[in-house]
Design an enzyme around this catalytic site. Structure first.
Site, PDB file in Angstrom:
ATOM      1  N   ARG A  44      -0.879 -12.433  21.949  1.00  0.00           N
ATOM      2  CA  ARG A  44      -1.760 -12.564  23.113  1.00  0.00           C
ATOM      3  C   ARG A  44      -1.021 -13.178  24.303  1.00  0.00           C
ATOM      4  O   ARG A  44      -1.254 -12.794  25.461  1.00  0.00           O
ATOM      5  CB  ARG A  44      -2.985 -13.417  22.740  1.00  0.00           C
ATOM      6  CG  ARG A  44      -4.049 -13.410  23.800  1.00  0.00           C
ATOM      7  CD  ARG A  44      -5.426 -13.827  23.289  1.00  0.00           C
ATOM      8  NE  ARG A  44      -6.439 -13.293  24.185  1.00  0.00           N
ATOM      9  CZ  ARG A  44      -7.241 -14.044  24.950  1.00  0.00           C
ATOM     10  NH1 ARG A  44      -7.184 -15.343  24.881  1.00  0.00           N
ATOM     11  NH2 ARG A  44      -8.106 -13.488  25.753  1.00  0.00           N
ATOM     12  N   HIS A  48      -0.789 -11.410  27.899  1.00  0.00           N
ATOM     13  CA  HIS A  48      -1.329 -12.003  29.122  1.00  0.00           C
ATOM     14  C   HIS A  48      -0.240 -12.318  30.143  1.00  0.00           C
ATOM     15  O   HIS A  48      -0.505 -12.344  31.340  1.00  0.00           O
ATOM     16  CB  HIS A  48      -2.150 -13.251  28.795  1.00  0.00           C
ATOM     17  CG  HIS A  48      -3.543 -12.935  28.354  1.00  0.00           C
ATOM     18  ND1 HIS A  48      -4.604 -13.782  28.512  1.00  0.00           N
ATOM     19  CD2 HIS A  48      -4.048 -11.827  27.761  1.00  0.00           C
ATOM     20  CE1 HIS A  48      -5.710 -13.217  28.031  1.00  0.00           C
ATOM     21  NE2 HIS A  48      -5.390 -12.038  27.553  1.00  0.00           N
ATOM     22  N   TRP A 187     -11.831  -9.594  14.080  1.00  0.00           N
ATOM     23  CA  TRP A 187     -12.195  -8.173  14.181  1.00  0.00           C
ATOM     24  C   TRP A 187     -12.162  -7.484  12.813  1.00  0.00           C
ATOM     25  O   TRP A 187     -12.771  -6.462  12.630  1.00  0.00           O
ATOM     26  CB  TRP A 187     -11.234  -7.433  15.117  1.00  0.00           C
ATOM     27  CG  TRP A 187     -11.464  -7.707  16.565  1.00  0.00           C
ATOM     28  CD1 TRP A 187     -12.269  -6.990  17.403  1.00  0.00           C
ATOM     29  CD2 TRP A 187     -10.871  -8.734  17.377  1.00  0.00           C
ATOM     30  NE1 TRP A 187     -12.220  -7.518  18.676  1.00  0.00           N
ATOM     31  CE2 TRP A 187     -11.371  -8.584  18.691  1.00  0.00           C
ATOM     32  CE3 TRP A 187      -9.967  -9.778  17.126  1.00  0.00           C
ATOM     33  CZ2 TRP A 187     -11.000  -9.416  19.747  1.00  0.00           C
ATOM     34  CZ3 TRP A 187      -9.609 -10.603  18.174  1.00  0.00           C
ATOM     35  CH2 TRP A 187     -10.116 -10.422  19.460  1.00  0.00           C
TER      36      TRP A 187
HETATM   37  C1  HEM Z   1      -8.001 -12.054  21.614  1.00  0.00           C
HETATM   38  C2  HEM Z   1     -10.245  -9.829  25.276  1.00  0.00           C
HETATM   39  C3  HEM Z   1      -6.845  -6.389  25.258  1.00  0.00           C
HETATM   40  C4  HEM Z   1      -4.352  -8.896  21.968  1.00  0.00           C
HETATM   41  C5  HEM Z   1      -8.899 -11.749  22.600  1.00  0.00           C
HETATM   42  C6  HEM Z   1     -10.062 -12.523  22.929  1.00  0.00           C
HETATM   43  C7  HEM Z   1     -10.689 -11.898  23.958  1.00  0.00           C
HETATM   44  C8  HEM Z   1      -9.930 -10.730  24.289  1.00  0.00           C
HETATM   45  C9  HEM Z   1     -11.980 -12.341  24.644  1.00  0.00           C
HETATM   46  C10 HEM Z   1     -10.475 -13.809  22.237  1.00  0.00           C
HETATM   47  C11 HEM Z   1      -9.703 -15.010  22.799  1.00  0.00           C
HETATM   48  C12 HEM Z   1     -10.046 -16.293  22.108  1.00  0.00           C
HETATM   49  O1  HEM Z   1     -11.221 -16.685  22.158  1.00  0.00           O
HETATM   50  O2  HEM Z   1      -9.152 -16.911  21.492  1.00  0.00           O
HETATM   51  C13 HEM Z   1      -9.544  -8.656  25.528  1.00  0.00           C
HETATM   52  C14 HEM Z   1      -9.983  -7.627  26.460  1.00  0.00           C
HETATM   53  C15 HEM Z   1      -9.039  -6.651  26.439  1.00  0.00           C
HETATM   54  C16 HEM Z   1      -7.997  -7.075  25.507  1.00  0.00           C
HETATM   55  C17 HEM Z   1     -11.266  -7.690  27.294  1.00  0.00           C
HETATM   56  C18 HEM Z   1      -8.991  -5.333  27.159  1.00  0.00           C
HETATM   57  C19 HEM Z   1     -10.079  -4.672  27.537  1.00  0.00           C
HETATM   58  C20 HEM Z   1      -5.815  -6.831  24.451  1.00  0.00           C
HETATM   59  C21 HEM Z   1      -4.501  -6.249  24.387  1.00  0.00           C
HETATM   60  C22 HEM Z   1      -3.790  -6.966  23.464  1.00  0.00           C
HETATM   61  C23 HEM Z   1      -4.677  -7.989  22.949  1.00  0.00           C
HETATM   62  C24 HEM Z   1      -4.028  -5.080  25.238  1.00  0.00           C
HETATM   63  C25 HEM Z   1      -2.354  -6.813  23.023  1.00  0.00           C
HETATM   64  C26 HEM Z   1      -1.638  -5.712  23.133  1.00  0.00           C
HETATM   65  C27 HEM Z   1      -5.188  -9.900  21.507  1.00  0.00           C
HETATM   66  C28 HEM Z   1      -4.894 -10.727  20.351  1.00  0.00           C
HETATM   67  C29 HEM Z   1      -5.958 -11.637  20.249  1.00  0.00           C
HETATM   68  C30 HEM Z   1      -6.858 -11.343  21.342  1.00  0.00           C
HETATM   69  C31 HEM Z   1      -3.698 -10.600  19.411  1.00  0.00           C
HETATM   70  C32 HEM Z   1      -6.151 -12.724  19.189  1.00  0.00           C
HETATM   71  C33 HEM Z   1      -5.614 -14.051  19.681  1.00  0.00           C
HETATM   72  C34 HEM Z   1      -5.799 -15.172  18.693  1.00  0.00           C
HETATM   73  O3  HEM Z   1      -6.057 -14.933  17.504  1.00  0.00           O
HETATM   74  O4  HEM Z   1      -5.655 -16.320  19.111  1.00  0.00           O
HETATM   75  N1  HEM Z   1      -8.825 -10.653  23.457  1.00  0.00           N
HETATM   76  N2  HEM Z   1      -8.361  -8.283  24.980  1.00  0.00           N
HETATM   77  N3  HEM Z   1      -5.882  -7.890  23.594  1.00  0.00           N
HETATM   78  N4  HEM Z   1      -6.372 -10.275  22.067  1.00  0.00           N
HETATM   79 FE1  HEM Z   1      -7.409  -9.233  23.454  1.00  0.00          FE
END
Ligand code: HEM
Length: 287
Positions: A44, A48, A187
């Site tokens: 992440r 970002h 997820w």
């Molecule tokens: C986690 C939104 C696209 C990788 C999350 C979380 C949100 C989010 C709300 C939870 C954060 C938290 O509460 O810790 C989105 C939205 C996206 C998007 C709205 C696009 C429409 C992506 C992309 C990647 C990605 C493109 C990587 C290529 C991750 C990963 C996590 C995460 C690995 C888990 C982080 C953790 O376990 O701490 N995302 N995301 N996301 N996102 Fe996305």
């Protein structure tokens, strides 16, 4: 290693492999976090750092690692990423010659490989910029929105529908945290294993709106332990996106290949490389 009498230290592929190995070792040792791995939050961080890119102005992107500074570090979308940045501090101390922006993207590539995902070919060349290069708030996607917002945000980075769906498949990893984004839960059932499960679950499960006081999110009918964000559900509601969800749900190899290509593109947006694309490094994963 350091400056030699012959001139400044110029790191080779072997030196970057040492950085990879040190991150992989630290991932194996530091299991007292979340579901047992910092890998997802490192992915992440790389995303970002890169996803602020704007193709019109050439601003943002992984080149700069400006999330080290406020105001970018305090942007709502970046809540919780301090865990990832702090995790990498000992690596930066051990290898002071690597820039933060190369380190963060390398750590993302390393985490995907170490969590069982595809190889992520990587090349160095990013430079750290100062606070003045921080991007404005609002460039990263808002999970409460739908298909139009996804196309606006990822279109601004230069991605097409297929690439957007592939990238969001990274949600096979990790979880949402109520104290970071407000959303809550993983997820899939193996949040520390890279897979096409995100797509399989999107297609095979029935997703109902979760009844709670938090922001709108969805839960699986069968176990009510998993979650999908509104933007994740948009991938099966929109025809243009859904065809790719179906392809990736059916064929893990296709997903792995297309994810690798688009993640490489993501972490290279806006970077003026000296190293040619064909000379990217393929890091050896740990046993
Ligand atoms: C986690 C939104 C696209 C990788 C999350 C979380 C949100 C989010 C709300 C939870 C954060 C938290 O509460 O810790 C989105 C939205 C996206 C998007 C709205 C696009 C429409 C992506 C992309 C990647 C990605 C493109 C990587 C290529 C991750 C990963 C996590 C995460 C690995 C888990 C982080 C953790 O376990 O701490 N995302 N995301 N996301 N996102 Fe996305």
């Amino acid at each position: 290693n350091g400056a030699s009498p012959k001139g400044p230290f110029v790191p080779t592929q072997a030196d970057y492999q040492k950085v990879y190995d040190a991150i992989a070792l630290r991932l194996q040792n530091e299991t007292d976090y979340d579901d047992g791995s910092y890998g997802p939050v490192l992915v992440r961080l790389a995303w970002h750092a890169s996803g602020t890119y704007d193709k019109e102005t050439g601003t943002g992107g992984s080149n700069g690692s400006t999330m080290r500074f406020a105001p970018e570090s305090d942007h709502g979308a970046n809540a919780g990423l301090k865990h990832a940045r702090d995790f990498l501090e000992p690596i930066k101390t051990q290898f002071p010659w690597i820039t933060y922006s190369d380190l963060w993207t390398l750590a993302g590539a390393c985490s995907i490989q170490e969590l069982g995902g595809p190889s992520i070919p990587w090349r160095p060349g990013r430079e750290d910029k100062d606070v003045a290069a921080c991007t404005p708030d609002g460039r990263l996607p808002d999970a409460a929105q739908g298909h139009r917002h996804i196309r606006d945000v990822f279109g601004r980075m230069g991605f097409d529908d297929r690439e957007m769906v592939a990238l969001i498949g990274a949600h096979a990893l990790g979880r949402a945290h109520s104290d970071r984004s407000g959303f809550d839960g993983p997820w899939d059932f193996s949040p520390t294993v890279f897979s096409n499960d995100f797509f399989k679950l999107l297609v095979d499960e029935k997703w109902n709106q979760k009844k709670w006081n938090g922001p709108t999110q969805f839960t699986d009918k069968t176990t009510q332990t998993l979650m999908m964000l509104p933007t994740d559900i948009a991938l099966i509601k929109d025809k243009g996106f859904k065809q790719h969800v179906d392809r990736y749900a059916k064929d893990s190899d296709v997903f792995f290949k297309e994810f690798s290509d688009v993640f490489v593109k993501l972490i290279e947006l806006g970077v003026p490389f000296q190293v040619k694309p064909e000379d990217r490094f393929i890091f050896k994963a740990s046993e």
